[in-house]
Enzyme design. Structure first.
Site, PDB file in Angstrom:
ATOM      1  CG  ASP A 106      -0.152  -0.007   2.529  1.00 46.14           C
ATOM      2  OD1 ASP A 106       0.907  -0.658   2.722  1.00 46.14           O
ATOM      3  OD2 ASP A 106      -0.689   0.742   3.569  1.00 46.14           O
ATOM      4  CD  GLU A 201       4.218   0.705   6.873  1.00 43.67           C
ATOM      5  OE1 GLU A 201       5.268   0.572   7.784  1.00 43.67           O
ATOM      6  OE2 GLU A 201       3.789   1.577   6.223  1.00 43.67           O
TER       7      GLU A 201
HETATM    8 ZN   LIG Z   1       6.837   2.167   4.088  1.00 42.52          ZN
END
Ligand SMILES: [Zn+2]
Length: 436
Positions: A106, A201
């Site tokens: 992401d 993340e």
């Molecule tokens: Zn990163």
């Protein structure tokens, strides 16, 4: 002409050092340029993982690519995590541990990651870089002195309207190219490696769903750092505090002697934060207190505060200071009831990694073999690796060559991507050598 000579010379050096290696089927730069064009922005506060369906599409593409490159047990979990194993070629009795490499798919929700138009500024010669689709976006040498070390490199930026997404497509591209290099070079002695690509993340959600057992690695590295050579075995130790100020509301027209306004007490408390202990006044290894959100109402006000330090004792000191500030404000505003609740968030992964110093030693050696000068950098934040480390998978972080994460001025370079890939390749070989 001079620069051409220099780049030809350095190319020859690379070729001779890696003379026995066949190139990957696709270069890491080409892979990177493909990946950043795919929008994988995650989203805060979503009930599901992945937080956005588009991340799942990227996961499926990466899984297909891994299969093409001969990886085994390739699977995408219900949470969009891609796992696979790339079998080694050492004798069965060799003691080489399975090493994992992890990158996140992401990109940050802070700046748009849709329609990323990567631009390769070939043969960079030291000027400020103006991003063409929005000339107000300029990567200046003054603010990015690292550019002075990047002469003759090919610098990659977005066009000024989006982030680049080097964080962490650079990690994805480097790891995938490593698998590609293994396929082209079966002669390289190496243990089995485990590869994972994770979602969410940036919103701190994906790693909770990570299946350490199923991943199958004994140790791992997140490939999610910044400047070439920077290796991290430390994150913050982190707590959050919520301070609540309780007053009493009534109609302001008839409030005399009845109303207890919580707002002035909250304001008094906020004014007591030491000016030299804030994110905007600290750097390096110095921790901070960060009042970052709150509400103000007569009846009740509240303030949320981040506490950050690399040492647990430093965190204790900061918590004690907050509690003292509460007492001082309480004395001044005795009608207002003030309470403070402090929660642990995460811990410095060094508390565990100090017992696995070889992970850092090998990574530094791998960077040196790639011609880099490795340094250890404490991350002023948390990482997915920190969480994995405390759950039993020791996991430092390795650089990607990227800079200015989460913004329109983000950049990386061809050399950044190549040296990151080369370092991963060296690292796998070092583990194989050490286990002899
Ligand atoms: Zn990163």
């Amino acid at each position: 002409m001079k620069s051409l000579l220099v780049s030809v010379t350095s190319l020859l050096l690379i070729v001779s050092a890696q003379a026995e290696l066949k190139p990957s089927a696709e270069t890491v730069l080409s892979r990177f340029l493909r990946y950043v064009k795919i929008d994988t922005q995650s989203k805060d506060d979503q009930p599901s993982v992945p937080s956005t369906a588009k991340q799942l599409e990227f996961a499926l593409r990466l899984a297909a690519e891994l299969k093409e490159l001969g990886a085994q047990n390739v699977r995408v979990s219900e949470f969009g995590i891609v796992y696979s194993l790339v079998p080694g070629n050492l004798p069965e009795n060799s003691q080489v541990p399975v090493i994992g490499f992890i990158a996140h798919m992401d990109t940050s929700p802070e700046v748009s990651g849709a329609n990323v138009n990567p631009i390769v500024h070939r043969n960079y010669q030291g000027a400020d870089i103006v991003l063409p689709a929005d000339p107000t976006q300029v990567i200046t040498v003054a603010k990015n002195p690292i550019l002075k070390t990047m002469i003759d490199d090919d610098i990659i930026t977005a066009d000024g309207t989006t982030l680049l997404g080097s964080d962490d497509k650079a990690g994805c591209a480097a790891i995938m190219t490593l698998v590609d290099l293994f396929k082209q070079n079966p002669q390289i002695r190496r243990g089995t490696i485990a590869v994972a690509f994770t979602p969410d993340e940036e919103v701190g959600a994906g790693i909770e769903k990570f299946d350490i057992q199923g991943f199958g690695a004994r140790f791992a590295y997140t490939v999610d750092g910044e400047a070439l050579g920077e290796i991290s075995n430390e994150t913050w130790s982190a707590r959050t505090a919520t301070v609540t100020f309780k007053g009493k509301n009534t109609h302001p027209g008839t409030a005399k002697g009845i109303m207890i306004n919580s707002i002035p007490a909250a304001a008094d408390f906020i004014s007591r934060f030491p000016k030299d202990m804030l994110p905007e006044t600290t750097e390096g290894r110095i921790g901070f207190l960060h009042p970052y959100a709150g509400t103000l109402e007569v009846e009740q006000s509240s303030l949320k505060v981040l506490l950050r330090d690399f040492e647990p004792s430093g965190l204790d000191t900061k918590e004690a200071l907050l509690r003292d500030m509460v007492k001082t404000t309480e004395q001044k505003y005795s009608d207002v009831k003030i309470s403070i609740a402090v929660k642990d968030q995460y811990k410095n992964m060094k508390e565990v990694l100090k017992d696995y110093s070889q992970l850092i030693d090998y990574a530094m050696e791998a960077a040196r073999r790639a011609g880099l000068t490795p340094t250890i950098k404490a991350i002023r934040g948390g990482t997915d690796g920190a969480r994995l480390t405390f759950e039993g998978l020791p996991c430092p972080d390795i650089f990607t060559g990227g800079h200015n994460f989460h913004g329109k001025l983000e950049f990386n370079s061809r050399r950044g991507l190549e040296k990151t890939t080369e370092t991963l390749m060296n690292l796998v070989q070092i583990f194989a050598e050490k286990a002899k």
